[in-house]
Design a protein around this motif. Structure first.
Motif, PDB file in Angstrom:
ATOM      1  N   ILE A  45       0.840  -1.201   0.000  1.00 15.84           N
ATOM      2  CA  ILE A  45       0.000   0.000   0.000  1.00 15.84           C
ATOM      3  C   ILE A  45       0.874   1.250   0.000  1.00 15.84           C
ATOM      4  O   ILE A  45       0.682   2.171  -0.783  1.00 15.84           O
ATOM      5  N   LYS A  46       1.864   1.266   0.872  1.00 15.84           N
ATOM      6  CA  LYS A  46       2.763   2.424   0.950  1.00 15.84           C
ATOM      7  C   LYS A  46       3.535   2.605  -0.353  1.00 15.84           C
ATOM      8  O   LYS A  46       3.709   3.724  -0.841  1.00 15.84           O
ATOM      9  N   ALA A  80      -6.409  -4.685  -6.323  1.00 19.29           N
ATOM     10  CA  ALA A  80      -6.482  -6.084  -5.896  1.00 19.29           C
ATOM     11  C   ALA A  80      -5.222  -6.541  -5.173  1.00 19.29           C
ATOM     12  O   ALA A  80      -5.294  -7.371  -4.266  1.00 19.29           O
ATOM     13  N   ASP A  81      -4.057  -5.987  -5.542  1.00 23.48           N
ATOM     14  CA  ASP A  81      -2.817  -6.440  -4.905  1.00 23.48           C
ATOM     15  C   ASP A  81      -2.627  -5.908  -3.484  1.00 23.48           C
ATOM     16  O   ASP A  81      -1.630  -6.203  -2.845  1.00 23.48           O
ATOM     17  N   TRP A  82      -3.592  -5.146  -2.991  1.00 21.67           N
ATOM     18  CA  TRP A  82      -3.544  -4.716  -1.588  1.00 21.67           C
ATOM     19  C   TRP A  82      -4.077  -5.808  -0.670  1.00 21.67           C
ATOM     20  O   TRP A  82      -4.026  -5.696   0.539  1.00 21.67           O
ATOM     21  N   GLY A  83      -4.612  -6.847  -1.237  1.00 24.23           N
ATOM     22  CA  GLY A  83      -5.131  -7.965  -0.449  1.00 24.23           C
ATOM     23  C   GLY A  83      -6.611  -8.165  -0.698  1.00 24.23           C
ATOM     24  O   GLY A  83      -7.354  -7.187  -0.827  1.00 24.23           O
ATOM     25  N   PRO A  84      -7.029  -9.421  -0.793  1.00 26.56           N
ATOM     26  CA  PRO A  84      -8.426  -9.731  -1.132  1.00 26.56           C
ATOM     27  C   PRO A  84      -9.447  -9.226  -0.115  1.00 26.56           C
ATOM     28  O   PRO A  84     -10.574  -8.921  -0.479  1.00 26.56           O
ATOM     29  N   SER A  85      -9.062  -9.109   1.133  1.00 25.17           N
ATOM     30  CA  SER A  85     -10.019  -8.658   2.150  1.00 25.17           C
ATOM     31  C   SER A  85     -10.290  -7.156   2.089  1.00 25.17           C
ATOM     32  O   SER A  85     -11.214  -6.665   2.721  1.00 25.17           O
ATOM     33  N   LYS A  88     -13.285  -4.653  -1.043  1.00 27.67           N
ATOM     34  CA  LYS A  88     -14.649  -4.134  -0.868  1.00 27.67           C
ATOM     35  C   LYS A  88     -14.653  -2.686  -0.368  1.00 27.67           C
ATOM     36  O   LYS A  88     -15.683  -2.027  -0.360  1.00 27.67           O
ATOM     37  N   TYR A  89     -13.491  -2.187   0.041  1.00 25.59           N
ATOM     38  CA  TYR A  89     -13.382  -0.828   0.547  1.00 25.59           C
ATOM     39  C   TYR A  89     -12.879   0.120  -0.538  1.00 25.59           C
ATOM     40  O   TYR A  89     -12.508  -0.288  -1.623  1.00 25.59           O
ATOM     41  N   ARG A  90     -12.863   1.384  -0.231  1.00 22.29           N
ATOM     42  CA  ARG A  90     -12.257   2.415  -1.065  1.00 22.29           C
ATOM     43  C   ARG A  90     -11.175   3.068  -0.200  1.00 22.29           C
ATOM     44  O   ARG A  90     -11.083   2.796   0.987  1.00 22.29           O
ATOM     45  N   TYR A  91     -10.386   3.936  -0.814  1.00 27.16           N
ATOM     46  CA  TYR A  91      -9.371   4.617  -0.007  1.00 27.16           C
ATOM     47  C   TYR A  91      -9.283   6.085  -0.384  1.00 27.16           C
ATOM     48  O   TYR A  91      -9.731   6.508  -1.448  1.00 27.16           O
ATOM     49  N   VAL A  92      -8.716   6.839   0.541  1.00 29.13           N
ATOM     50  CA  VAL A  92      -8.424   8.246   0.347  1.00 29.13           C
ATOM     51  C   VAL A  92      -6.997   8.442   0.842  1.00 29.13           C
ATOM     52  O   VAL A  92      -6.607   7.911   1.881  1.00 29.13           O
ATOM     53  N   TYR A  93      -6.228   9.209   0.082  1.00 29.88           N
ATOM     54  CA  TYR A  93      -4.872   9.567   0.510  1.00 29.88           C
ATOM     55  C   TYR A  93      -4.930  11.013   0.948  1.00 29.88           C
ATOM     56  O   TYR A  93      -5.212  11.914   0.169  1.00 29.88           O
ATOM     57  N   GLU A 111      -6.729   3.668   9.331  1.00 24.53           N
ATOM     58  CA  GLU A 111      -5.588   4.371   8.746  1.00 24.53           C
ATOM     59  C   GLU A 111      -4.498   3.343   8.536  1.00 24.53           C
ATOM     60  O   GLU A 111      -4.189   2.564   9.444  1.00 24.53           O
ATOM     61  N   VAL A 112      -3.936   3.301   7.343  1.00 27.44           N
ATOM     62  CA  VAL A 112      -2.854   2.357   7.068  1.00 27.44           C
ATOM     63  C   VAL A 112      -1.553   3.054   7.401  1.00 27.44           C
ATOM     64  O   VAL A 112      -1.178   4.034   6.772  1.00 27.44           O
ATOM     65  N   ASP A 113      -0.891   2.557   8.438  1.00 29.57           N
ATOM     66  CA  ASP A 113       0.370   3.183   8.869  1.00 29.57           C
ATOM     67  C   ASP A 113       1.571   2.410   8.425  1.00 29.57           C
ATOM     68  O   ASP A 113       1.528   1.308   8.017  1.00 29.57           O
TER      69      ASP A 113
END
Length: 113
Positions: A45-46, A80-85, A88-93, A111-113
């Motif tokens: 992700i980072k 998809a390469d962020w993981g199958p689980s 279903k979500y979305r993200y904001v940077y 929050e992804v740290d």
């Protein structure tokens, strides 16, 4: 005999009331729920944000876990390469932070740290 029946009925009511107060916690993807992200996916992700030169969004108020993302902010699809689980979500940077968002409610769940 009546006393015995009354005592039994009272005991049953107390047991039912105690059972009804039992708390069950489930993970549903809402703001209070924990999302498991394995370390290798956190790294992906980072890297994704840096490699794709994702621009952070700017908002009047800070986007925080448990808060709602304003309607004028576009939610991005989770690769998809962020993981199958997580698909279903979305993200904001925002503010050098990747925030996972529940798309239906626009609530930040992690929050992804």
């Amino acid at each position: 005999m009546k006393k015995l029946v009354l005592i039994s009925a009272a005991a049953s009511l107390l047991a039912t009331a105690a059972f009804a107060q039992t708390t069950v916690t489930t993970t549903t993807g809402t703001a209070g729920a924990a999302v498991q992200i394995e370390p290798q996916y956190r790294t992906k992700i980072k890297s994704y944000v840096t490699e794709h030169k994702i621009r952070p969004v700017t908002t009047k108020e800070k986007i925080v876990v448990g808060g709602r993302v304003p309607a004028d902010v576009e939610l991005e699809s989770v690769p998809a390469d962020w993981g199958p689980s997580l698909t279903k979500y979305r993200y904001v940077y925002s503010g050098d932070r990747v925030m996972l968002v529940e798309p239906g409610s626009r609530t930040v769940i992690q929050e992804v740290d």
